[in-house]
Write an enzyme that holds these catalytic residues in place. Structure first.
Site, PDB file in Angstrom:
ATOM      1  N   LYS A 179      21.318  35.433  27.801  1.00 11.69           N
ATOM      2  CA  LYS A 179      21.524  36.574  27.563  1.00 11.69           C
ATOM      3  C   LYS A 179      22.643  36.345  26.839  1.00 11.69           C
ATOM      4  O   LYS A 179      24.274  37.262  27.393  1.00 11.69           O
ATOM      5  CB  LYS A 179      21.596  37.083  29.082  1.00 11.69           C
ATOM      6  CG  LYS A 179      21.523  38.434  29.187  1.00 11.69           C
ATOM      7  CD  LYS A 179      21.908  39.239  30.921  1.00 11.69           C
ATOM      8  CE  LYS A 179      23.242  39.720  30.454  1.00 11.69           C
ATOM      9  NZ  LYS A 179      23.601  40.735  29.433  1.00 11.69           N
ATOM     10  N   GLU A 254      33.888  31.402  31.993  1.00  5.23           N
ATOM     11  CA  GLU A 254      35.208  31.112  30.959  1.00  5.23           C
ATOM     12  C   GLU A 254      35.367  32.530  31.168  1.00  5.23           C
ATOM     13  O   GLU A 254      35.042  33.253  30.950  1.00  5.23           O
ATOM     14  CB  GLU A 254      34.864  30.670  29.463  1.00  5.23           C
ATOM     15  CG  GLU A 254      36.371  30.787  28.592  1.00  5.23           C
ATOM     16  CD  GLU A 254      36.940  31.446  28.051  1.00  5.23           C
ATOM     17  OE1 GLU A 254      37.666  31.996  28.747  1.00  5.23           O
ATOM     18  OE2 GLU A 254      35.708  32.280  26.954  1.00  5.23           O
ATOM     19  N   CYS A 288      39.789  36.999  25.113  1.00  5.88           N
ATOM     20  CA  CYS A 288      40.438  36.741  26.118  1.00  5.88           C
ATOM     21  C   CYS A 288      41.825  35.637  26.260  1.00  5.88           C
ATOM     22  O   CYS A 288      42.932  35.953  27.056  1.00  5.88           O
ATOM     23  CB  CYS A 288      39.075  35.912  26.767  1.00  5.88           C
ATOM     24  SG  CYS A 288      38.579  34.324  25.506  1.00  5.88           S
ATOM     25  N   GLU A 392      45.477  43.442  32.894  1.00  7.04           N
ATOM     26  CA  GLU A 392      45.651  43.190  32.154  1.00  7.04           C
ATOM     27  C   GLU A 392      45.980  43.925  30.668  1.00  7.04           C
ATOM     28  O   GLU A 392      45.728  45.149  31.863  1.00  7.04           O
ATOM     29  CB  GLU A 392      44.081  43.612  30.972  1.00  7.04           C
ATOM     30  CG  GLU A 392      42.687  42.362  31.370  1.00  7.04           C
ATOM     31  CD  GLU A 392      42.342  41.100  30.572  1.00  7.04           C
ATOM     32  OE1 GLU A 392      42.472  41.322  29.278  1.00  7.04           O
ATOM     33  OE2 GLU A 392      41.956  40.617  31.327  1.00  7.04           O
TER      34      GLU A 392
END
Length: 482
Positions: A179, A254, A288, A392
Site C-alpha cells: 500500500k 523505519e 527521513c 522535526e
C-alpha cells in the site's frame, strides 16, 4: 487500465495480475499547483482481503522457484522501469511536488537499481553449518520465505521506497500486498503495468491503494500476513505494532528522524556548508535522513551561521520543472501549514528567522501561486527543549561531551552527520551518537549492503542486503545424526 475524466487520472487497484476498479476514491493533488491530479482508490477490507488471497495463492509456485529464476524477473522489471524512465520521472515530480531534476537523479534510477541490487544480492547468501562430531551430528541452517508480506511505503520518495521493500521481499520468494501513500500513488500504479511484461506471475505483487486507517489497517491486521514492513511516522508505527501484536508478526519499522549535524571547529567549512545545505533542504527537506538540527562549535559559530544562511538563500525553491530550482513544492496543503506553524512557534519562543518563511518572498508563475511552496528557512536561538527542536535549527556548543549530549537529546535516532578533520574525534563521536547511521564529512553516501534503520523512536529492525534477506525469510536449524 485507468480512466481519465476531465483530464485527471483515475487509478485502479492491482490484484492477482488484474486492474480492478474501486467504488470510492480519494482526491490527490498536484502540489505545485494545488489542483486535482488524480483519483486514488479508497480501498478497505474487501480489497485487501482479495489481494491477500491472491498473494497467498501465488506463494507456493513463486517460493518454489530458484533464486536465479526469481532474479531474472527482477532484472526485467529494472530494465522496464529504465525503458520508461522519462514517464516515471514526470509522474513522480507531478504527484509528489519534487523537482524533475531530483526525480531524474535520485528517485527513478534508484527504484530500478533496487530491483537489480536485490536480484543480485539474493544469489550470494550462504547458510551456516556446524559439526558436533562427538555426538555424531551435523547442524545446518536453511532460510525459507515467510509468506505474504504487507508493505506500506511513504510519500517522500514514493517509487524509490516502495521498490526498496518489494524487491527484497519477492527476491526471497515471498509474495506481497503493498500500500503506497494515498498522496503519491501514480508511479506505483504505473509499475503495475509492467508486471506482466516482466514475467511477474499474477498474485506475486499486489498493490492496494488507500488510506492508512482503512486500507493500511486492514492489511497489517490481516491474519494471513505474517510480516509487515512500514516506512512512515512513529505514531502510525505504534498503531501498527498494536495491530500486529496478537499475531506475533515480524515487523520492520523505519520511522522519522530529527537528525543532528555536529560541526567541530576543525571542519572543512567549504565542504561542510555545501553538504549541510544539501542535507538540510534536499527533496524539500522531505527525506527521513535530512539534517534538521545543526550544532556548531562556539568559536566558529558566527562565521558558520553567516555562511550557511548565505548558502541557504541561494537554494532556490520554485516550479519543479525549472532546472535552476533546487526545491519544488511540499507534499500537501496540510503539511505546508504544519511546517509554517513550526516557524511561527520558533519565532514566538524567541528564535531568529534568518531566511525563508516570512522573510523571503517566492516569485511564482500565476498557475503555481496556489502550490505548496516554502523557501529554505534557517532558524537560530531556539532552546533544545523547544517543540521545534524536538519535533522535526541551530545552536553553538563548547565541548565534545556537550555536542554528543545535545545530538542525543531527542527521542529519535535515525542518522547524524559529524564534521571534523580529527580522526580520533570522529570515531569517538560516531560511536557515542544514538543513531543507526552516522556520516562523517559527507551525507547520504549509501552502500545498500549495509544495515539501514534507526534507534529509539526511529524504528525497529534494519534493511539492506543481508538484513532485508534475514527479515524476509525465516531461519530454521536442522540437526542430522549420522
Amino acid at each position: 487500465m485507468a480512466k481519465t475524466s476531465e483530464s485527471h487520472l483515475v487509478l485502479e487497484n492491482f490484484i492477482g495480475g488484474k486492474f480492478l476498479s474501486c467504488g470510492s476514491h480519494i482526491d490527490s493533488y498536484d502540489p505545485s499547483t494545488g489542483k486535482l491530479y488524480c483519483k486514488v482508490p479508497d480501498s478497505g477490507k474487501e480489497e485487501v482481503d482479495a489481494a491477500v488471497a491472491a498473494a497467498k495463492e501465488a506463494f507456493p509456485d513463486w517460493s518454489a522457484r530458484s533464486p536465479e529464476q526469481r532474479a531474472q524477473v527482477l532484472y526485467k522489471l529494472a530494465e522496464l522501469i529504465e525503458a520508461n524512465l522519462e514517464e516515471f520521472i514526470q509522474a513522480e515530480s507531478k504527484d509528489q511536488g519534487k523537482t524533475l531534476a531530483f526525480a531524474r537523479a535520485v528517485d527513478i534510477p534508484r527504484a530500478a537499481y533496487n530491483f537489480r541490487f536485490f536480484a543480485s544480492s539474493a544469489l550470494h547468501h550462504t547458510s551456516e553449518c556446524s559439526q558436533l562430531d562427538h555426538m555424531g551430528c551435523l547442524n545446518y541452517t536453511v532460510r525459507c520465505p515467510v509468506g505474504v508480506a504487507g508493505l506500506i511505503s511513504p510519500w517522500n520518495l514514493p517509487l524509490y521506497l516502495l521498490t526498496w521493500k518489494v524487491a527484497p521481499a519477492i527476491a526471497a520468494g515471498n509474495t506481497v500486498v503493498a500500500k503506497p501513500s494515498e498522496m503519491t500513488s501514480v508511479t506505483a500504479w504505473m509499475m503495475c503495468k509492467l508486471m506482466e511484461q516482466a514475467g511477474v506471475p499474477p498474485g506475486v505483487v499486489n498493490i492496494v491503494f488507500g488510506t492508512g486507517p482503512k486500507a493500511g489497517d486492514a492489511l497489517v491486521g490481516h491474519p494471513d500476513v505474517p510480516l509487515v514492513s512500514f516506512t512512515g511516522s512513529t505514531a502510525t508505527a505504534q498503531r501498527i505494532t498494536e495491530r500486529c501484536a496478537p499475531y506475533c508478526k515480524k515487523l520492520s519499522l523505519e520511522l522519522g528522524g530529527k537528525n543532528p549535524a555536529i560541526v567541530f571547529a576543525d571542519a572543512d567549512l567549504d565542504q561542510c556548508i555545501e553538504t549541510t545545505v544539501r542535507s538540510s533542504f534536499s527533496n524539500q527537506g522531505e527525506i527521513c535522513l535530512c539534517s534538521s538540527r545543526i550544532y556548531v562549535e562556539r568559536s566558529i559559530y558566527p562565521e558558520f551561521l553567516q555562511r550557511f544562511v548565505a548558502a541557504a538563500k541561494k537554494w532556490k525553491t520554485g516550479v519543479p520543472s525549472d532546472p535552476s530550482n533546487n526545491n519544488g513544492a511540499l507534499i500537501s496543503k496540510e503539511h505546508l501549514e504544519k511546517v509554517r506553524s513550526f516557524v511561527a512557534l520558533a519565532k514566538s519562543e524567541g528564535g531568529t528567522i534568518h531566511c525563508g518563511e516570512g522573510v523571503d518572498k517566492l516569485d511564482l508563475p500565476e498557475q503555481n501561486k496556489s502550490g505548496y511552496f516554502m523557501p529554505a528557512t534557517v532558524i537560530s536561538g531556539v532552546s533544545d527543549g523547544s517543540r521545534v527542536m524536538q519535533e522535526e535549527i541551530f545552536g553553538p556548543f563548547d565541548t565534545e561531551d556537550e555536542a554528543v549530549a545535545r545530538g542525543n537529546g531527542v527521542r529519535y535516532g535515525l542518522s547524524a552527520t559529524v564534521w571534523s578533520r580529527d580522526v580520533g574525534k570522529v570515531h569517538r563521536v560516531a560511536k557515542r551518537l544514538q543513531a543507526g547511521l552516522v556520516w562523517t564529512n559527507c551525507w547520504l553516501v549509501r552502500d545498500l549492503n549495509l544495515p539501514f534503520g534507526g534507534m529509539k523512536s526511529s524504528g525497529v529492525g534494519r534493511e539492506g542486503g543481508k538484513d532485508s534477506y534475514h527479515f524476509f525469510t525465516e531461519v530454521k536449524s536442522i540437526t542430522i545424526k549420522h
